[in-house]
Design a protein around this motif. Structure first.
Motif, PDB file in Angstrom:
ATOM      1  N   LEU A 120      99.365  61.678 103.473  1.00  0.00           N
ATOM      2  CA  LEU A 120      99.085  60.442 104.178  1.00  0.00           C
ATOM      3  C   LEU A 120      99.201  59.236 103.242  1.00  0.00           C
ATOM      4  O   LEU A 120      98.902  59.319 102.053  1.00  0.00           O
ATOM      5  CB  LEU A 120      97.672  60.473 104.769  1.00  0.00           C
ATOM      6  CG  LEU A 120      97.336  61.680 105.657  1.00  0.00           C
ATOM      7  CD1 LEU A 120      95.905  61.562 106.164  1.00  0.00           C
ATOM      8  CD2 LEU A 120      98.323  61.780 106.814  1.00  0.00           C
ATOM      9  N   ALA A 121      99.616  58.110 103.805  1.00  0.00           N
ATOM     10  CA  ALA A 121      99.623  56.868 103.036  1.00  0.00           C
ATOM     11  C   ALA A 121      98.201  56.364 102.840  1.00  0.00           C
ATOM     12  O   ALA A 121      97.820  55.950 101.743  1.00  0.00           O
ATOM     13  CB  ALA A 121     100.474  55.808 103.737  1.00  0.00           C
ATOM     14  N   ARG A 122      97.413  56.418 103.928  1.00  0.00           N
ATOM     15  CA  ARG A 122      96.023  55.959 103.846  1.00  0.00           C
ATOM     16  C   ARG A 122      95.167  56.757 104.820  1.00  0.00           C
ATOM     17  O   ARG A 122      95.610  57.139 105.900  1.00  0.00           O
ATOM     18  CB  ARG A 122      95.917  54.466 104.178  1.00  0.00           C
ATOM     19  CG  ARG A 122      94.486  53.921 104.085  1.00  0.00           C
ATOM     20  CD  ARG A 122      94.448  52.415 104.269  1.00  0.00           C
ATOM     21  NE  ARG A 122      94.872  52.002 105.597  1.00  0.00           N
ATOM     22  CZ  ARG A 122      95.147  50.752 105.941  1.00  0.00           C
ATOM     23  NH1 ARG A 122      95.077  49.790 105.023  1.00  0.00           N
ATOM     24  NH2 ARG A 122      95.531  50.453 107.166  1.00  0.00           N
ATOM     25  N   LEU A 123      93.915  56.982 104.411  1.00  0.00           N
ATOM     26  CA  LEU A 123      92.945  57.672 105.258  1.00  0.00           C
ATOM     27  C   LEU A 123      91.654  56.870 105.239  1.00  0.00           C
ATOM     28  O   LEU A 123      91.151  56.498 104.171  1.00  0.00           O
ATOM     29  CB  LEU A 123      92.701  59.088 104.734  1.00  0.00           C
ATOM     30  CG  LEU A 123      91.673  59.937 105.491  1.00  0.00           C
ATOM     31  CD1 LEU A 123      92.159  60.247 106.900  1.00  0.00           C
ATOM     32  CD2 LEU A 123      91.396  61.236 104.727  1.00  0.00           C
ATOM     33  N   SER A 124      91.113  56.600 106.432  1.00  0.00           N
ATOM     34  CA  SER A 124      89.853  55.859 106.516  1.00  0.00           C
ATOM     35  C   SER A 124      88.893  56.590 107.447  1.00  0.00           C
ATOM     36  O   SER A 124      89.305  57.347 108.335  1.00  0.00           O
ATOM     37  CB  SER A 124      90.085  54.425 107.003  1.00  0.00           C
ATOM     38  OG  SER A 124      90.619  54.420 108.318  1.00  0.00           O
ATOM     39  N   LEU A 125      87.602  56.339 107.240  1.00  0.00           N
ATOM     40  CA  LEU A 125      86.543  56.957 108.036  1.00  0.00           C
ATOM     41  C   LEU A 125      85.581  55.866 108.488  1.00  0.00           C
ATOM     42  O   LEU A 125      84.981  55.185 107.662  1.00  0.00           O
ATOM     43  CB  LEU A 125      85.803  58.020 107.216  1.00  0.00           C
ATOM     44  CG  LEU A 125      84.605  58.693 107.884  1.00  0.00           C
ATOM     45  CD1 LEU A 125      85.030  59.497 109.114  1.00  0.00           C
ATOM     46  CD2 LEU A 125      83.878  59.606 106.883  1.00  0.00           C
ATOM     47  N   ASN A 126      85.482  55.689 109.799  1.00  0.00           N
ATOM     48  CA  ASN A 126      84.594  54.681 110.384  1.00  0.00           C
ATOM     49  C   ASN A 126      84.786  53.300 109.758  1.00  0.00           C
ATOM     50  O   ASN A 126      83.835  52.599 109.403  1.00  0.00           O
ATOM     51  CB  ASN A 126      83.134  55.119 110.260  1.00  0.00           C
ATOM     52  CG  ASN A 126      82.824  56.312 111.153  1.00  0.00           C
ATOM     53  OD1 ASN A 126      83.464  56.513 112.179  1.00  0.00           O
ATOM     54  ND2 ASN A 126      81.843  57.104 110.759  1.00  0.00           N
ATOM     55  N   GLY A 127      86.050  52.923 109.615  1.00  0.00           N
ATOM     56  CA  GLY A 127      86.392  51.589 109.139  1.00  0.00           C
ATOM     57  C   GLY A 127      86.399  51.412 107.637  1.00  0.00           C
ATOM     58  O   GLY A 127      86.759  50.332 107.146  1.00  0.00           O
ATOM     59  N   GLU A 128      86.024  52.442 106.893  1.00  0.00           N
ATOM     60  CA  GLU A 128      85.994  52.359 105.435  1.00  0.00           C
ATOM     61  C   GLU A 128      87.087  53.248 104.842  1.00  0.00           C
ATOM     62  O   GLU A 128      87.243  54.401 105.251  1.00  0.00           O
ATOM     63  CB  GLU A 128      84.626  52.789 104.893  1.00  0.00           C
ATOM     64  CG  GLU A 128      83.465  51.943 105.383  1.00  0.00           C
ATOM     65  CD  GLU A 128      83.514  50.526 104.849  1.00  0.00           C
ATOM     66  OE1 GLU A 128      84.082  50.331 103.744  1.00  0.00           O
ATOM     67  OE2 GLU A 128      83.005  49.614 105.533  1.00  0.00           O
ATOM     68  N   MET A 129      87.811  52.706 103.871  1.00  0.00           N
ATOM     69  CA  MET A 129      88.897  53.476 103.281  1.00  0.00           C
ATOM     70  C   MET A 129      88.360  54.652 102.469  1.00  0.00           C
ATOM     71  O   MET A 129      87.433  54.501 101.671  1.00  0.00           O
ATOM     72  CB  MET A 129      89.754  52.584 102.392  1.00  0.00           C
ATOM     73  CG  MET A 129      91.013  53.287 101.879  1.00  0.00           C
ATOM     74  SD  MET A 129      92.246  52.127 101.274  1.00  0.00           S
ATOM     75  CE  MET A 129      91.365  51.383  99.894  1.00  0.00           C
ATOM     76  N   VAL A 130      88.957  55.825 102.674  1.00  0.00           N
ATOM     77  CA  VAL A 130      88.615  57.020 101.906  1.00  0.00           C
ATOM     78  C   VAL A 130      89.584  57.173 100.739  1.00  0.00           C
ATOM     79  O   VAL A 130      89.177  57.289  99.586  1.00  0.00           O
ATOM     80  CB  VAL A 130      88.648  58.276 102.812  1.00  0.00           C
ATOM     81  CG1 VAL A 130      88.398  59.535 101.979  1.00  0.00           C
ATOM     82  CG2 VAL A 130      87.628  58.160 103.933  1.00  0.00           C
ATOM     83  N   LEU A 131      90.871  57.170 101.053  1.00  0.00           N
ATOM     84  CA  LEU A 131      91.911  57.279 100.025  1.00  0.00           C
ATOM     85  C   LEU A 131      93.139  56.492 100.463  1.00  0.00           C
ATOM     86  O   LEU A 131      93.447  56.416 101.654  1.00  0.00           O
ATOM     87  CB  LEU A 131      92.318  58.744  99.807  1.00  0.00           C
ATOM     88  CG  LEU A 131      91.385  59.623  98.962  1.00  0.00           C
ATOM     89  CD1 LEU A 131      91.859  61.068  99.007  1.00  0.00           C
ATOM     90  CD2 LEU A 131      91.335  59.130  97.512  1.00  0.00           C
ATOM     91  N   GLN A 132      93.836  55.927  99.506  1.00  0.00           N
ATOM     92  CA  GLN A 132      95.100  55.251  99.790  1.00  0.00           C
ATOM     93  C   GLN A 132      96.112  55.613  98.715  1.00  0.00           C
ATOM     94  O   GLN A 132      95.963  55.224  97.556  1.00  0.00           O
ATOM     95  CB  GLN A 132      94.908  53.737  99.855  1.00  0.00           C
ATOM     96  CG  GLN A 132      96.209  52.977 100.124  1.00  0.00           C
ATOM     97  CD  GLN A 132      95.974  51.509 100.389  1.00  0.00           C
ATOM     98  OE1 GLN A 132      95.595  51.117 101.488  1.00  0.00           O
ATOM     99  NE2 GLN A 132      96.203  50.672  99.383  1.00  0.00           N
ATOM    100  N   ALA A 133      97.120  56.377  99.093  1.00  0.00           N
ATOM    101  CA  ALA A 133      98.193  56.712  98.165  1.00  0.00           C
ATOM    102  C   ALA A 133      99.105  55.513  97.964  1.00  0.00           C
ATOM    103  O   ALA A 133      99.579  55.254  96.855  1.00  0.00           O
ATOM    104  CB  ALA A 133      98.981  57.912  98.681  1.00  0.00           C
ATOM    105  N   GLN A 134      99.356  54.803  99.062  1.00  0.00           N
ATOM    106  CA  GLN A 134     100.126  53.578  99.016  1.00  0.00           C
ATOM    107  C   GLN A 134      99.808  52.752 100.258  1.00  0.00           C
ATOM    108  O   GLN A 134      99.437  53.327 101.288  1.00  0.00           O
ATOM    109  CB  GLN A 134     101.623  53.857  98.927  1.00  0.00           C
ATOM    110  CG  GLN A 134     102.132  54.896  99.909  1.00  0.00           C
ATOM    111  CD  GLN A 134     103.535  55.349  99.542  1.00  0.00           C
ATOM    112  OE1 GLN A 134     104.306  54.607  98.941  1.00  0.00           O
ATOM    113  NE2 GLN A 134     103.873  56.564  99.910  1.00  0.00           N
TER     114      GLN A 134
END
Length: 397
Positions: free
Chosen positions: A201-215
């Motif tokens: 995934l490019a980005r993963l968020s949980l309940n509006g907060e970013m968990v991880l962002q590869a790009q």
């Protein structure tokens, strides 16, 4: 109660309408002219059998149609489908006192929808069942872009990690942007974090907060590239965004001063700014910041003055509208307060894009009542096989 009856019309939700004991009963999956056996409960009917089929009926292209509630119109032939969707635009205008016809029907399905929200529940991963709050489990969805082919698998993985959730997907130039929403207060980011690497995934968020962002998730808008904020609005298909942007650009014409209101992340403002400075406003602060950043790094873009402002509660007044043209693209609630100010202004051209036919008709009636003439009413079909339609129209004094 089970009865045999004839479907006489099609309702605005795409359901067949039967007249039974002087009341209307709505029957999903039935078409006008069909003789049917239905089970009736109140004003709802369930199709049990087709005794006589309509000539409009065709074979649905998705094996899940009829059980999955994601689509409502796959059983209609193309002429009937376009006529139904055109009526969704024209009928509310008629009741608002505006007699006009759609001048163009644009198929904006393109390569499929680049955005979708699937539900993770114990019964599976997919969309809600027809007339139900239960999820219908799917293995694939043919109306999505190929980049979203693994969306059901990702949704099931979310269920295993944090339990029931809604999972929103956006296909971008840099990969998938996945946003998880769950009611579970103890949902832990570390439980879903491994999904980012597992599914690339490019980005993963949980309940509006970013968990991880590869790009950063990036989409192109004319000459600019926009980094999408979490939860910001984006047209469902790239084809629809392009069609609407071309419409807006042509309607604005050679106007030297332009405002883009309810601008979002800038799909219109950034393209309009290739020719002239643009004022842009929206209540989405993150969207405004993304628009401003995209403008600063883009080549061949004029000045975009982007402001965060709640145009529902604090619309630009007639004294704050020194523009030759204004573009409006409000959410489903429409732009009632802002349109009232536009109606009092001297602006020559208003270009309105809308996703709700009823609020569009209301706002259009306000403009027409104040001396504007509406022209070039266009239906843009990006939510194919559903009862949603995008609208664009031009208003000139």
């Amino acid at each position: 109660m089970t009865i045999t009856t004839t479907i006489t019309a099609l309702g605005h939700k795409g359901e067949g309408v039967a007249e039974i004991d002087d009341r209307k009963v709505f029957v999903p999956l039935a078409l006008p002219g069909e003789e049917v056996d239905i089970a009736v409960e109140g004003d709802r009917g369930t199709l049990l059998a087709l005794r006589q089929e309509s000539a409009q009926r065709i074979k649905p292209f998705c094996p899940h149609f009829g059980a999955c509630g994601g689509c409502q119109l796959q059983h209609m032939d193309r002429p009937s489908y376009e006529a139904f969707k055109t009526a969704l635009v024209e009928t509310p205008l008629h009741f608002a006192g505006i007699e006009t016809k759609v001048s163009r029907f644009i198929d904006a399905s393109g390569d499929g929808r680049r955005r979708a929200t699937l539900h993770a529940r114990r019964e599976g991963a997919g969309y809600m069942r027809l007339r139900s709050h239960q999820v219908y489990d799917i293995d694939a969805c043919p109306i999505l872009v190929p980049a979203l082919r693994r969306a059901p698998d990702i949704t099931r993985a979310v269920m295993q990690a944090v339990g029931e959730a809604d999972v929103s997907f956006t296909a971008t130039l840099s990969g998938l942007d996945v946003a998880i929403r769950t009611e579970k207060k103890q949902a832990r980011a570390d439980r879903v974090a491994p999904l980012a690497a597992r599914f690339g995934l490019a980005r993963l968020s949980l309940n509006g907060e970013m968990v991880l962002q590869a790009q950063p998730p990036i989409v192109a808008m004319g000459r600019a590239q926009v980094e999408l904020p979490i939860g910001s609005f984006l047209q469902a298909t790239e084809a629809a965004e392009l069609a609407l942007a071309e419409y807006v650009t042509a309607a604005v014409g050679k106007a030297k001063t332009v405002a883009d209101l309810f601008c979002g992340v800038g799909p219109f403002a950034l393209r309009l700014a290739e020719q002239r400075p643009v004022f842009a406003a929206d209540s989405d602060k993150a969207g405004i910041a993304a628009l401003d950043k995209a403008r600063r790094f883009a080549k061949g873009i004029r000045e975009v003055s982007a402001k965060a402002r709640d145009l529902f509660r604090d619309p630009l007044t007639q004294f704050e509208l020194p523009f030759e043209a204004v573009v409006l693209d409000p959410p489903r609630a429409g732009a009632e307060a802002q349109v009232r100010e536009l109606a009092k202004s001297k602006i020559k051209t208003v270009v309105m894009v809308a996703c709700d036919a009823r609020t569009f008709a209301r706002d259009a009636a306000t403009l027409v009542g104040s001396g504007y003439a509406m022209s070039d009413l266009v239906a843009v079909d990006q939510f194919t096989q559903s009862t949603h339609i995008e609208i664009a129209a031009t208003f000139r004094r």
